[in-house]
Design a protein around this motif. Structure first.
Motif, PDB file in Angstrom:
ATOM      1  N   GLY A 124     -33.382 -13.682 -11.788  1.00  0.00           N
ATOM      2  CA  GLY A 124     -33.656 -14.879 -11.072  1.00  0.00           C
ATOM      3  C   GLY A 124     -34.774 -15.539 -11.763  1.00  0.00           C
ATOM      4  N   SER A 125     -34.883 -16.952 -11.730  1.00  0.00           N
ATOM      5  CA  SER A 125     -35.992 -17.560 -12.537  1.00  0.00           C
ATOM      6  C   SER A 125     -36.874 -17.868 -11.458  1.00  0.00           C
ATOM      7  N   MET A 126     -38.397 -17.758 -12.033  1.00  0.00           N
ATOM      8  CA  MET A 126     -39.396 -17.778 -11.194  1.00  0.00           C
ATOM      9  C   MET A 126     -40.000 -19.361 -11.572  1.00  0.00           C
ATOM     10  N   LYS A 127     -39.548 -19.842 -12.494  1.00  0.00           N
ATOM     11  CA  LYS A 127     -40.258 -21.198 -12.975  1.00  0.00           C
ATOM     12  C   LYS A 127     -39.236 -22.368 -13.075  1.00  0.00           C
ATOM     13  N   GLU A 128     -39.371 -23.522 -12.907  1.00  0.00           N
ATOM     14  CA  GLU A 128     -38.630 -24.584 -12.926  1.00  0.00           C
ATOM     15  C   GLU A 128     -38.093 -24.681 -14.448  1.00  0.00           C
ATOM     16  N   SER A 129     -38.788 -24.564 -15.172  1.00  0.00           N
ATOM     17  CA  SER A 129     -38.110 -24.557 -16.627  1.00  0.00           C
ATOM     18  C   SER A 129     -37.147 -23.397 -17.169  1.00  0.00           C
ATOM     19  N   ILE A 130     -37.127 -22.583 -16.379  1.00  0.00           N
ATOM     20  CA  ILE A 130     -35.996 -21.590 -16.766  1.00  0.00           C
ATOM     21  C   ILE A 130     -34.834 -21.775 -16.028  1.00  0.00           C
ATOM     22  N   GLY A 174     -40.312 -14.145 -24.796  1.00  0.00           N
ATOM     23  CA  GLY A 174     -41.373 -13.832 -24.123  1.00  0.00           C
ATOM     24  C   GLY A 174     -41.649 -13.959 -22.512  1.00  0.00           C
ATOM     25  N   GLY A 175     -42.558 -13.578 -22.024  1.00  0.00           N
ATOM     26  CA  GLY A 175     -42.421 -13.930 -20.604  1.00  0.00           C
ATOM     27  C   GLY A 175     -42.552 -12.365 -19.684  1.00  0.00           C
ATOM     28  N   THR A 176     -43.011 -12.541 -18.443  1.00  0.00           N
ATOM     29  CA  THR A 176     -43.107 -11.580 -17.451  1.00  0.00           C
ATOM     30  C   THR A 176     -41.936 -11.183 -16.635  1.00  0.00           C
ATOM     31  N   TYR A 177     -41.357 -10.071 -16.505  1.00  0.00           N
ATOM     32  CA  TYR A 177     -40.218  -9.538 -15.588  1.00  0.00           C
ATOM     33  C   TYR A 177     -40.885  -8.841 -14.518  1.00  0.00           C
ATOM     34  N   ILE A 178     -40.761  -9.183 -13.329  1.00  0.00           N
ATOM     35  CA  ILE A 178     -41.235  -8.411 -12.231  1.00  0.00           C
ATOM     36  C   ILE A 178     -40.092  -7.924 -11.636  1.00  0.00           C
ATOM     37  N   CYS A 179     -40.323  -6.505 -11.385  1.00  0.00           N
ATOM     38  CA  CYS A 179     -39.222  -5.700 -10.986  1.00  0.00           C
ATOM     39  C   CYS A 179     -39.323  -5.266  -9.759  1.00  0.00           C
ATOM     40  N   MET A 180     -38.603  -5.557  -8.478  1.00  0.00           N
ATOM     41  CA  MET A 180     -38.635  -5.173  -7.025  1.00  0.00           C
ATOM     42  C   MET A 180     -37.852  -4.321  -7.036  1.00  0.00           C
ATOM     43  N   GLU A 181     -37.824  -3.334  -5.659  1.00  0.00           N
ATOM     44  CA  GLU A 181     -37.087  -2.263  -5.338  1.00  0.00           C
ATOM     45  C   GLU A 181     -35.605  -2.751  -5.084  1.00  0.00           C
ATOM     46  N   THR A 184     -38.212 -12.208   0.017  1.00  0.00           N
ATOM     47  CA  THR A 184     -38.575 -13.481   1.230  1.00  0.00           C
ATOM     48  C   THR A 184     -38.983 -14.519   0.560  1.00  0.00           C
ATOM     49  N   LYS A 185     -39.050 -15.868   1.136  1.00  0.00           N
ATOM     50  CA  LYS A 185     -39.702 -16.673   0.524  1.00  0.00           C
ATOM     51  C   LYS A 185     -41.115 -16.648   0.071  1.00  0.00           C
ATOM     52  N   ALA A 186     -41.931 -15.914   1.220  1.00  0.00           N
ATOM     53  CA  ALA A 186     -43.335 -15.545   0.987  1.00  0.00           C
ATOM     54  C   ALA A 186     -43.555 -14.787  -0.369  1.00  0.00           C
ATOM     55  N   GLU A 187     -42.572 -13.708  -0.405  1.00  0.00           N
ATOM     56  CA  GLU A 187     -42.853 -12.910  -1.614  1.00  0.00           C
ATOM     57  C   GLU A 187     -42.456 -13.749  -2.826  1.00  0.00           C
ATOM     58  N   SER A 188     -41.600 -14.494  -2.864  1.00  0.00           N
ATOM     59  CA  SER A 188     -41.243 -15.010  -4.072  1.00  0.00           C
ATOM     60  C   SER A 188     -42.199 -16.250  -4.442  1.00  0.00           C
ATOM     61  N   ARG A 189     -42.905 -16.828  -3.449  1.00  0.00           N
ATOM     62  CA  ARG A 189     -43.954 -17.945  -3.677  1.00  0.00           C
ATOM     63  C   ARG A 189     -45.239 -16.984  -4.230  1.00  0.00           C
ATOM     64  N   LEU A 190     -45.391 -15.904  -3.662  1.00  0.00           N
ATOM     65  CA  LEU A 190     -46.470 -14.880  -4.188  1.00  0.00           C
ATOM     66  C   LEU A 190     -46.288 -14.579  -5.696  1.00  0.00           C
ATOM     67  N   TYR A 191     -45.042 -14.139  -6.054  1.00  0.00           N
ATOM     68  CA  TYR A 191     -44.687 -13.944  -7.505  1.00  0.00           C
ATOM     69  C   TYR A 191     -45.092 -15.178  -8.243  1.00  0.00           C
ATOM     70  N   GLN A 234     -47.083 -17.405  -8.061  1.00  0.00           N
ATOM     71  CA  GLN A 234     -48.653 -17.391  -8.167  1.00  0.00           C
ATOM     72  C   GLN A 234     -49.302 -16.443  -9.164  1.00  0.00           C
ATOM     73  N   TRP A 235     -48.595 -15.535  -9.321  1.00  0.00           N
ATOM     74  CA  TRP A 235     -48.934 -14.391 -10.400  1.00  0.00           C
ATOM     75  C   TRP A 235     -48.410 -14.886 -11.932  1.00  0.00           C
ATOM     76  N   GLY A 236     -47.674 -16.028 -12.025  1.00  0.00           N
ATOM     77  CA  GLY A 236     -47.313 -16.254 -13.225  1.00  0.00           C
ATOM     78  C   GLY A 236     -46.097 -15.644 -13.753  1.00  0.00           C
ATOM     79  N   VAL A 237     -45.144 -15.146 -13.170  1.00  0.00           N
ATOM     80  CA  VAL A 237     -44.168 -14.416 -13.726  1.00  0.00           C
ATOM     81  C   VAL A 237     -43.208 -15.457 -13.898  1.00  0.00           C
ATOM     82  N   ASP A 238     -42.224 -14.798 -14.846  1.00  0.00           N
ATOM     83  CA  ASP A 238     -41.017 -15.639 -15.457  1.00  0.00           C
ATOM     84  C   ASP A 238     -39.874 -15.506 -14.652  1.00  0.00           C
TER      85      ASP A 238
END
Length: 300
Positions: free
Chosen positions: A96-102, A161-168, A174-181, A183-187
């Protein structure tokens, strides 16, 4: 019938994620059903030749998509690749993308990971053997560079390049988790590249990810939250692109010499005194330890 496979047969491996359960164009195909000291891999490993290059292909979730991310035996998968002689792995993964540009349909070649998995065995070294491999740069630059060239040649909308965050998982964020990630700047966010990348480093195998973007997770205010239906709608297009990229990159990597620092990761990583490593552990981990020629008990 499960069997052991001899090393030196193939040097390039492909691990296919959601939607990528086979590779067209393979010739001289055979299936290797393997067993390892860590159990059995996700499926039989399909060995064949693609455009003159011998490769090993493994469906990460099993053909028919039978394994959820937490059920995958990552250690058996990487061990089996190593046992076949694989020196480089291309991991193909839906994210899933965490940035508008992706955007959905894009391809990301991440060079960093954040591991949020909780219940997965993440090392081969246990039971009396301790190893600490360097993982500051978790992606092999040689494989990533070759993938970037293949993406450009095939016209992919590519992000290097970019950061891949791997969840369980297997649930989505959740939306709260997604917004937190965010903020961390992940891609991108996914569920399968950890501990896969860590184990590849321990096995001294070069590793890089081709991340196929299927959705905007659930953070986007004007897009629908991620669903299986939305993912599958984009996945067909993504997988077709991934297969074109693989056809382009395989000859490049197959022809290039493998002389990467990834393949020396264990050289100074073993911290257990050699004479304290039991014969059983030496046998279990021989695939990794034999190259190091560690002295045995009573021999210095």
């Amino acid at each position: 019938m499960a069997r052991k496979a001899s090393r030196g047969q193939v040097s390039l491996g492909v691990i296919g994620g959601s939607g990528l359960y086979d590779i067209e164009g393979l010739t001289a195909v055979r299936d290797a059903r393997m067993r390892t000291p860590f159990g059995v891999p996700s499926d039989a490993i399909r060995i064949g030749t693609l455009d003159g290059v011998a490769i090993a292909f493994l469906s990460r979730h099993g053909r028919g998509h039978r394994l959820n991310p937490g059920e995958i035996n990552y250690r058996a998968n990487i061990y089996a690749m190593k046992a076949l002689g694989v020196q480089r792995i291309i991991s193909v993964s839906a994210v899933g993308s965490m940035k508008e540009s992706i955007r959905p349909g894009d391809v990301v070649l991440p060079d960093q990971f954040i591991d949020l998995t909780k219940r997965r065995a993440s090392t081969f070294f246990e039971g009396g053997v301790v190893a600490h491999v360097g993982f500051g740069e978790p992606v092999c630059p040689t494989v990533a560079h070759a993938l970037a060239g293949a993406g450009q040649q095939t016209g992919a909308s590519l992000h290097e390049g970019g950061t891949y965050i791997c969840m369980e998982g297997p649930q989505f964020s959740t939306k709260a988790e997604s917004r937190l990630y965010r903020q961390w700047g992940v891609d991108v966010i996914g569920m399968t590249n950890m501990p896969e990348a860590k184990l590849a480093r321990e096995a001294e195998i070069c590793y890089a990810t081709m991340a196929l973007v299927t959705d905007y997770d659930c953070w986007h205010e004007t897009e629908e939250a991620v669903t299986v239906e939305a993912i599958l709608a984009t996945l067909h297009q993504n997988v077709a692109l991934a297969k074109r990229m693989l056809r382009t990159v395989v000859p490049r990597l197959g022809a290039a010499a493998s002389t990467c620092g990834c393949q020396q990761a264990l050289q100074t990583a073993i911290v257990t005194a050699p004479d304290r490593i039991s014969p059983a552990s030496r046998k279990k981990l021989g695939l990794f330890l034999d190259r190091l020629a560690l002295p045995k008990k009573g021999k210095r």
